[in-house]
Design a protein around this motif. Structure first.
Motif, PDB file in Angstrom:
ATOM      1  N   ALA A  94      -6.288 -12.260  -0.084  1.00 31.52           N
ATOM      2  CA  ALA A  94      -7.673 -11.244   0.118  1.00 31.52           C
ATOM      3  C   ALA A  94      -6.350  -9.809   0.009  1.00 31.52           C
ATOM      4  N   LEU A  95      -7.597  -9.078  -0.095  1.00 31.41           N
ATOM      5  CA  LEU A  95      -6.743  -7.667  -0.608  1.00 31.41           C
ATOM      6  C   LEU A  95      -7.205  -7.195   1.081  1.00 31.41           C
ATOM      7  N   LEU A  96      -5.740  -6.061   1.588  1.00 27.71           N
ATOM      8  CA  LEU A  96      -6.050  -5.396   2.899  1.00 27.71           C
ATOM      9  C   LEU A  96      -5.561  -4.644   2.582  1.00 27.71           C
ATOM     10  N   LEU A  97      -6.787  -3.189   2.961  1.00 28.30           N
ATOM     11  CA  LEU A  97      -6.769  -1.959   2.382  1.00 28.30           C
ATOM     12  C   LEU A  97      -6.231  -1.102   4.043  1.00 28.30           C
ATOM     13  N   VAL A  98      -5.071  -0.549   4.704  1.00 29.30           N
ATOM     14  CA  VAL A  98      -4.943   0.043   6.069  1.00 29.30           C
ATOM     15  C   VAL A  98      -5.040   1.444   5.992  1.00 29.30           C
ATOM     16  N   ASP A  99      -6.599   1.632   6.410  1.00 27.94           N
ATOM     17  CA  ASP A  99      -6.756   3.327   7.020  1.00 27.94           C
ATOM     18  C   ASP A  99      -6.398   4.383   5.892  1.00 27.94           C
ATOM     19  N   MET A 100      -7.031   3.961   4.614  1.00 28.50           N
ATOM     20  CA  MET A 100      -6.974   4.497   3.976  1.00 28.50           C
ATOM     21  C   MET A 100      -8.645   5.796   4.149  1.00 28.50           C
ATOM     22  N   GLN A 101      -8.988   6.401   5.083  1.00 24.68           N
ATOM     23  CA  GLN A 101      -9.891   7.175   5.124  1.00 24.68           C
ATOM     24  C   GLN A 101      -9.590   9.023   5.314  1.00 24.68           C
ATOM     25  N   ARG A 102     -10.838   9.689   5.058  1.00 23.87           N
ATOM     26  CA  ARG A 102     -10.509  10.560   5.347  1.00 23.87           C
ATOM     27  C   ARG A 102      -9.016  11.883   5.580  1.00 23.87           C
ATOM     28  N   ILE A 103      -9.457  11.060   6.732  1.00 28.59           N
ATOM     29  CA  ILE A 103      -8.493  11.616   7.433  1.00 28.59           C
ATOM     30  C   ILE A 103      -7.555  11.966   7.779  1.00 28.59           C
ATOM     31  N   GLY A 124     -12.590 -12.028  -7.853  1.00 28.22           N
ATOM     32  CA  GLY A 124     -13.191 -12.979  -6.810  1.00 28.22           C
ATOM     33  C   GLY A 124     -12.470 -12.625  -5.588  1.00 28.22           C
ATOM     34  N   ALA A 125     -11.520 -12.327  -5.109  1.00 26.87           N
ATOM     35  CA  ALA A 125     -10.188 -12.120  -4.215  1.00 26.87           C
ATOM     36  C   ALA A 125     -11.913 -11.228  -3.006  1.00 26.87           C
ATOM     37  N   ASP A 126     -11.392 -11.945  -2.064  1.00 21.58           N
ATOM     38  CA  ASP A 126     -11.864 -10.792  -0.017  1.00 21.58           C
ATOM     39  C   ASP A 126     -11.152  -9.269  -0.705  1.00 21.58           C
ATOM     40  N   TYR A 148      -3.255 -16.060   1.795  1.00 18.90           N
ATOM     41  CA  TYR A 148      -2.249 -15.362   1.293  1.00 18.90           C
ATOM     42  C   TYR A 148      -3.027 -13.830   1.236  1.00 18.90           C
ATOM     43  N   LEU A 149      -2.633 -13.519   2.352  1.00 15.19           N
ATOM     44  CA  LEU A 149      -2.655 -11.458   2.399  1.00 15.19           C
ATOM     45  C   LEU A 149      -1.957 -10.283   2.081  1.00 15.19           C
ATOM     46  N   ILE A 150      -2.473  -9.598   1.391  1.00  9.57           N
ATOM     47  CA  ILE A 150      -2.337  -8.943   0.460  1.00  9.57           C
ATOM     48  C   ILE A 150      -2.344  -7.648   1.500  1.00  9.57           C
ATOM     49  N   ILE A 151      -1.208  -6.721   1.693  1.00 15.66           N
ATOM     50  CA  ILE A 151      -1.137  -5.537   2.275  1.00 15.66           C
ATOM     51  C   ILE A 151      -0.970  -4.363   1.518  1.00 15.66           C
ATOM     52  N   ALA A 152      -1.675  -3.528   1.955  1.00 17.84           N
ATOM     53  CA  ALA A 152      -1.366  -1.619   1.780  1.00 17.84           C
ATOM     54  C   ALA A 152      -2.038  -0.552   2.232  1.00 17.84           C
ATOM     55  N   GLY A 175       0.029 -17.243  10.581  1.00 20.36           N
ATOM     56  CA  GLY A 175       0.789 -18.094   9.677  1.00 20.36           C
ATOM     57  C   GLY A 175       0.355 -17.714   8.540  1.00 20.36           C
ATOM     58  N   TYR A 176      -0.436 -16.611   8.312  1.00 18.57           N
ATOM     59  CA  TYR A 176      -0.033 -15.836   6.820  1.00 18.57           C
ATOM     60  C   TYR A 176       0.376 -15.757   5.789  1.00 18.57           C
ATOM     61  N   LEU A 177       0.403 -15.701   4.884  1.00 21.73           N
ATOM     62  CA  LEU A 177       1.859 -15.242   3.698  1.00 21.73           C
ATOM     63  C   LEU A 177       1.467 -13.792   3.329  1.00 21.73           C
ATOM     64  N   VAL A 178       2.545 -13.359   3.659  1.00 20.69           N
ATOM     65  CA  VAL A 178       1.890 -11.482   3.221  1.00 20.69           C
ATOM     66  C   VAL A 178       2.453 -11.430   2.418  1.00 20.69           C
ATOM     67  N   THR A 179       2.248 -10.300   1.606  1.00 19.59           N
ATOM     68  CA  THR A 179       2.796 -10.187   0.228  1.00 19.59           C
ATOM     69  C   THR A 179       2.270  -8.149   1.167  1.00 19.59           C
TER      70      THR A 179
END
Length: 212
Positions: free
Chosen positions: A18-27, A66-68, A141-145, A164-168
């Motif tokens: 999965a891909l996690l995008l952190v706080d990419m919001q307008r403010i 097809g990743a979350d 597998y968790l991809i973070i940006a 326990g996640y494998l983080v990128t």
């Protein structure tokens, strides 16, 4: 039972990434909503020239594979913000529920079935049910940006690793308020994750797409 990977940079697996995008919001991303461009030229310049284009590449690759995809935003569950963490109250950090400035920026706007998690603390694992959601999705597998590198991104990396996640961590798809702060943060939490770059991570996701 699938054997545990032996290293943090183990190849991603289809259906477990999965891909996690952190706080990419307008403010936090659009100059003038929190601070004018002149107050933080490095930060807004890096967002415009590097981070947002790289995150668009990651999004396209994740969707193609097809990743979350999950997005976090800082947003109170109420209009008055009484539900915020004490730290956010003391920091005067409040994005009211449903406020336009709290939305994910248009360039990275979630598409159907992408999950948006509002959080009321710096750590997404502390004030949302993200761990429950990721486990239900079968993610390992968790991809973070995202932003900012030495605050909310830092906490997401460390907390995910502890669970326990494998983080990128995608280095060139993150930003904070100076290059020195960014480098110091990545050096500090790099032991909890695989630190990589957009081109490498996108290529791995593209390879997953070819397995479908």
């Amino acid at each position: 039972m699938t054997q545990d990977p032996a290293r943090r940079d183990a190849p991603y697996r289809r259906g477990e990434t999965a891909l996690l995008l952190v706080d990419m919001q307008r403010i936090w991303v659009e100059p003038g909503l929190e601070h004018p461009y002149d107050e933080r030229p490095y930060y807004y310049g890096r967002l415009r020239d590097t981070v947002i284009p790289n995150q668009r590449r990651l999004l396209a690759a994740a969707r193609g594979a097809g990743a979350d995809v999950l997005h976090t935003v800082i947003e109170s569950l109420t209009s008055h913000g009484r539900d915020r963490s004490l730290d956010h109250k003391l920091s005067d950090m409040h994005v009211p529920k449903g406020a336009p400035e709290g939305r994910v920026i248009e360039a990275l706007a979630p598409v159907e079935d992408e999950i948006v998690l509002p959080k009321t603390s710096s750590g997404v694992f502390n004030s949302t049910n993200i761990d429950y959601v990721l486990r239900n999705l079968g993610v390992r597998y968790l991809i973070i940006a995202g932003v900012v590198t030495d605050q909310c991104v830092d906490m997401a990396v460390r907390d995910a690793a502890d669970r326990g996640y494998l983080v990128t961590l995608v280095d060139d798809a993150c930003a904070t308020y100076s290059e020195e702060r960014h480098r110091a943060a990545v050096n500090a939490f790099g032991g909890y994750c695989w630190v990589s770059d957009t081109a490498t991570v996108a290529a791995r996701l593209d390879a997953l797409a070819g397995e479908g």
